[in-house]
Design a protein around this motif. Structure first.
Motif, PDB file in Angstrom:
ATOM      1  N   HIS A   1      -9.352   1.125  -9.797  1.00  0.00           N
ATOM      2  CA  HIS A   1      -9.711   0.820  -8.411  1.00  0.00           C
ATOM      3  C   HIS A   1     -11.232   0.655  -8.336  1.00  0.00           C
ATOM      4  O   HIS A   1     -11.971   1.376  -8.994  1.00  0.00           O
ATOM      5  CB  HIS A   1      -9.290   1.958  -7.469  1.00  0.00           C
ATOM      6  CG  HIS A   1      -9.723   1.726  -6.053  1.00  0.00           C
ATOM      7  ND1 HIS A   1      -8.958   1.021  -5.143  1.00  0.00           N
ATOM      8  CD2 HIS A   1     -10.857   2.071  -5.400  1.00  0.00           C
ATOM      9  CE1 HIS A   1      -9.610   0.950  -3.997  1.00  0.00           C
ATOM     10  NE2 HIS A   1     -10.759   1.580  -4.119  1.00  0.00           N
TER      11      HIS A   1
ATOM     12  N   ARG B   1      -8.793   9.559  -0.074  1.00  0.00           N
ATOM     13  CA  ARG B   1      -7.813   8.532   0.309  1.00  0.00           C
ATOM     14  C   ARG B   1      -7.378   7.725  -0.899  1.00  0.00           C
ATOM     15  O   ARG B   1      -6.196   7.455  -1.092  1.00  0.00           O
ATOM     16  CB  ARG B   1      -8.404   7.612   1.380  1.00  0.00           C
ATOM     17  CG  ARG B   1      -7.343   6.723   2.028  1.00  0.00           C
ATOM     18  CD  ARG B   1      -7.921   5.875   3.138  1.00  0.00           C
ATOM     19  NE  ARG B   1      -8.297   4.579   2.585  1.00  0.00           N
ATOM     20  CZ  ARG B   1      -9.084   3.707   3.192  1.00  0.00           C
ATOM     21  NH1 ARG B   1      -9.601   3.996   4.371  1.00  0.00           N
ATOM     22  NH2 ARG B   1      -9.344   2.566   2.631  1.00  0.00           N
ATOM     23  N   ILE B   2      -8.345   7.352  -1.736  1.00  0.00           N
ATOM     24  CA  ILE B   2      -8.013   6.595  -2.943  1.00  0.00           C
ATOM     25  C   ILE B   2      -7.223   7.466  -3.920  1.00  0.00           C
ATOM     26  O   ILE B   2      -6.276   7.005  -4.554  1.00  0.00           O
ATOM     27  CB  ILE B   2      -9.296   6.032  -3.591  1.00  0.00           C
ATOM     28  CG1 ILE B   2      -9.992   5.063  -2.634  1.00  0.00           C
ATOM     29  CG2 ILE B   2      -8.980   5.352  -4.923  1.00  0.00           C
ATOM     30  CD1 ILE B   2      -9.138   3.921  -2.132  1.00  0.00           C
TER      31      ILE B   2
ATOM     32  N   ARG C   1      -5.170   9.733  -3.146  1.00  0.00           N
ATOM     33  CA  ARG C   1      -3.808   9.767  -2.596  1.00  0.00           C
ATOM     34  C   ARG C   1      -3.058   8.492  -2.961  1.00  0.00           C
ATOM     35  O   ARG C   1      -1.892   8.544  -3.390  1.00  0.00           O
ATOM     36  CB  ARG C   1      -3.881   9.945  -1.074  1.00  0.00           C
ATOM     37  CG  ARG C   1      -2.567   9.937  -0.357  1.00  0.00           C
ATOM     38  CD  ARG C   1      -2.803  10.204   1.136  1.00  0.00           C
ATOM     39  NE  ARG C   1      -1.579  10.102   1.914  1.00  0.00           N
ATOM     40  CZ  ARG C   1      -1.174   8.978   2.495  1.00  0.00           C
ATOM     41  NH1 ARG C   1      -1.882   7.870   2.414  1.00  0.00           N
ATOM     42  NH2 ARG C   1      -0.043   8.965   3.182  1.00  0.00           N
ATOM     43  N   GLU C   2      -3.717   7.342  -2.815  1.00  0.00           N
ATOM     44  CA  GLU C   2      -3.065   6.069  -3.155  1.00  0.00           C
ATOM     45  C   GLU C   2      -2.729   6.009  -4.639  1.00  0.00           C
ATOM     46  O   GLU C   2      -1.639   5.569  -5.034  1.00  0.00           O
ATOM     47  CB  GLU C   2      -3.978   4.889  -2.779  1.00  0.00           C
ATOM     48  CG  GLU C   2      -4.118   4.697  -1.290  1.00  0.00           C
ATOM     49  CD  GLU C   2      -5.067   3.557  -0.932  1.00  0.00           C
ATOM     50  OE1 GLU C   2      -5.391   3.434   0.251  1.00  0.00           O
ATOM     51  OE2 GLU C   2      -5.486   2.794  -1.840  1.00  0.00           O
ATOM     52  N   LEU C   3      -3.667   6.433  -5.480  1.00  0.00           N
ATOM     53  CA  LEU C   3      -3.437   6.386  -6.928  1.00  0.00           C
ATOM     54  C   LEU C   3      -2.336   7.363  -7.342  1.00  0.00           C
ATOM     55  O   LEU C   3      -1.607   7.106  -8.310  1.00  0.00           O
ATOM     56  CB  LEU C   3      -4.742   6.674  -7.677  1.00  0.00           C
ATOM     57  CG  LEU C   3      -5.803   5.581  -7.544  1.00  0.00           C
ATOM     58  CD1 LEU C   3      -7.126   6.047  -8.137  1.00  0.00           C
ATOM     59  CD2 LEU C   3      -5.342   4.280  -8.204  1.00  0.00           C
ATOM     60  N   SER C   4      -2.214   8.452  -6.628  1.00  0.00           N
ATOM     61  CA  SER C   4      -1.131   9.395  -6.908  1.00  0.00           C
ATOM     62  C   SER C   4       0.225   8.720  -6.737  1.00  0.00           C
ATOM     63  O   SER C   4       1.129   8.876  -7.561  1.00  0.00           O
ATOM     64  CB  SER C   4      -1.216  10.600  -5.973  1.00  0.00           C
ATOM     65  OG  SER C   4      -2.410  11.313  -6.188  1.00  0.00           O
ATOM     66  N   GLN C   5       0.340   7.966  -5.668  1.00  0.00           N
ATOM     67  CA  GLN C   5       1.607   7.268  -5.423  1.00  0.00           C
ATOM     68  C   GLN C   5       1.830   6.198  -6.482  1.00  0.00           C
ATOM     69  O   GLN C   5       2.950   6.018  -6.973  1.00  0.00           O
ATOM     70  CB  GLN C   5       1.613   6.662  -4.015  1.00  0.00           C
ATOM     71  CG  GLN C   5       2.912   5.965  -3.642  1.00  0.00           C
ATOM     72  CD  GLN C   5       4.125   6.882  -3.717  1.00  0.00           C
ATOM     73  OE1 GLN C   5       4.007   8.112  -3.674  1.00  0.00           O
ATOM     74  NE2 GLN C   5       5.303   6.299  -3.874  1.00  0.00           N
ATOM     75  N   LEU C   6       0.776   5.488  -6.878  1.00  0.00           N
ATOM     76  CA  LEU C   6       0.909   4.471  -7.925  1.00  0.00           C
ATOM     77  C   LEU C   6       1.307   5.100  -9.259  1.00  0.00           C
ATOM     78  O   LEU C   6       2.069   4.503 -10.029  1.00  0.00           O
ATOM     79  CB  LEU C   6      -0.394   3.679  -8.057  1.00  0.00           C
ATOM     80  CG  LEU C   6      -0.700   2.772  -6.862  1.00  0.00           C
ATOM     81  CD1 LEU C   6      -2.101   2.178  -6.982  1.00  0.00           C
ATOM     82  CD2 LEU C   6       0.339   1.663  -6.750  1.00  0.00           C
TER      83      LEU C   6
END
Ligand SMILES: [Zn+2]
Length: 142
Positions: A21, A64-65, A67-72
């Protein structure tokens, strides 16, 4: 920016990194010594050694990023869970003095764990918890 900071070197594009990212505030890249498959670091572009030195909006973007990377990581690697980890200070295992959030995907029996201190089995009573909580509230009101 700090001249001798490895994360600042990565942000400047002078040191190599495998990015997951990049935006105007934070970058994320693969940890070169991963604890588990997919272990990433989310790093603000601006140099700040410790979490309390990071601007609030930058800190929020970092999480926030993360969190997004965790989902990815769940989608890409099939991770069953994720640990977010901040090592804030040397005594807390901070190895690079540039604030960052670890995104550590978790898998069954992956070998990573936490070690609890000997007194963990003797938790404090309510009165002690109330005293500690009051000390924190009082400090926040200053
Ligand atoms: Zn730095």
């Amino acid at each position: 920016m700090s001249q001798d900071c490895v994360f600042c070197s990565i942000v400047r594009g002078e040191a190599p990194a495998s990015f997951t990212h990049q935006d105007d505030t934070v970058v994320a890249f693969m940890d070169i010594q991963p604890i588990t498959q997919g272990h990433m670091l989310v790093v603000p572009r601006a140099h700040a050694a410790y979490m309390n030195e990071v601007e609030e909006t930058v800190a929020l973007r970092t999480f926030r990023i993360a969190r997004e990377l965790s989902q990815l990581a769940r989608i890409v690697f099939g991770a069953g869970g994720v640990n977010l980890f901040v090592a804030d200070g040397e005594v807390a295992f901070q190895d690079v003095p540039h604030f960052h959030v670890h995104v550590i995907p978790r898998y069954p029996n992956d070998g990573f764990g936490l070690v609890f201190p000997p007194n963990y089995d003797s938790p404090p009573g309510r009165a002690e918890l109330d005293t500690i909580a009051a000390a924190i509230r009082n400090a926040a009101e200053r």
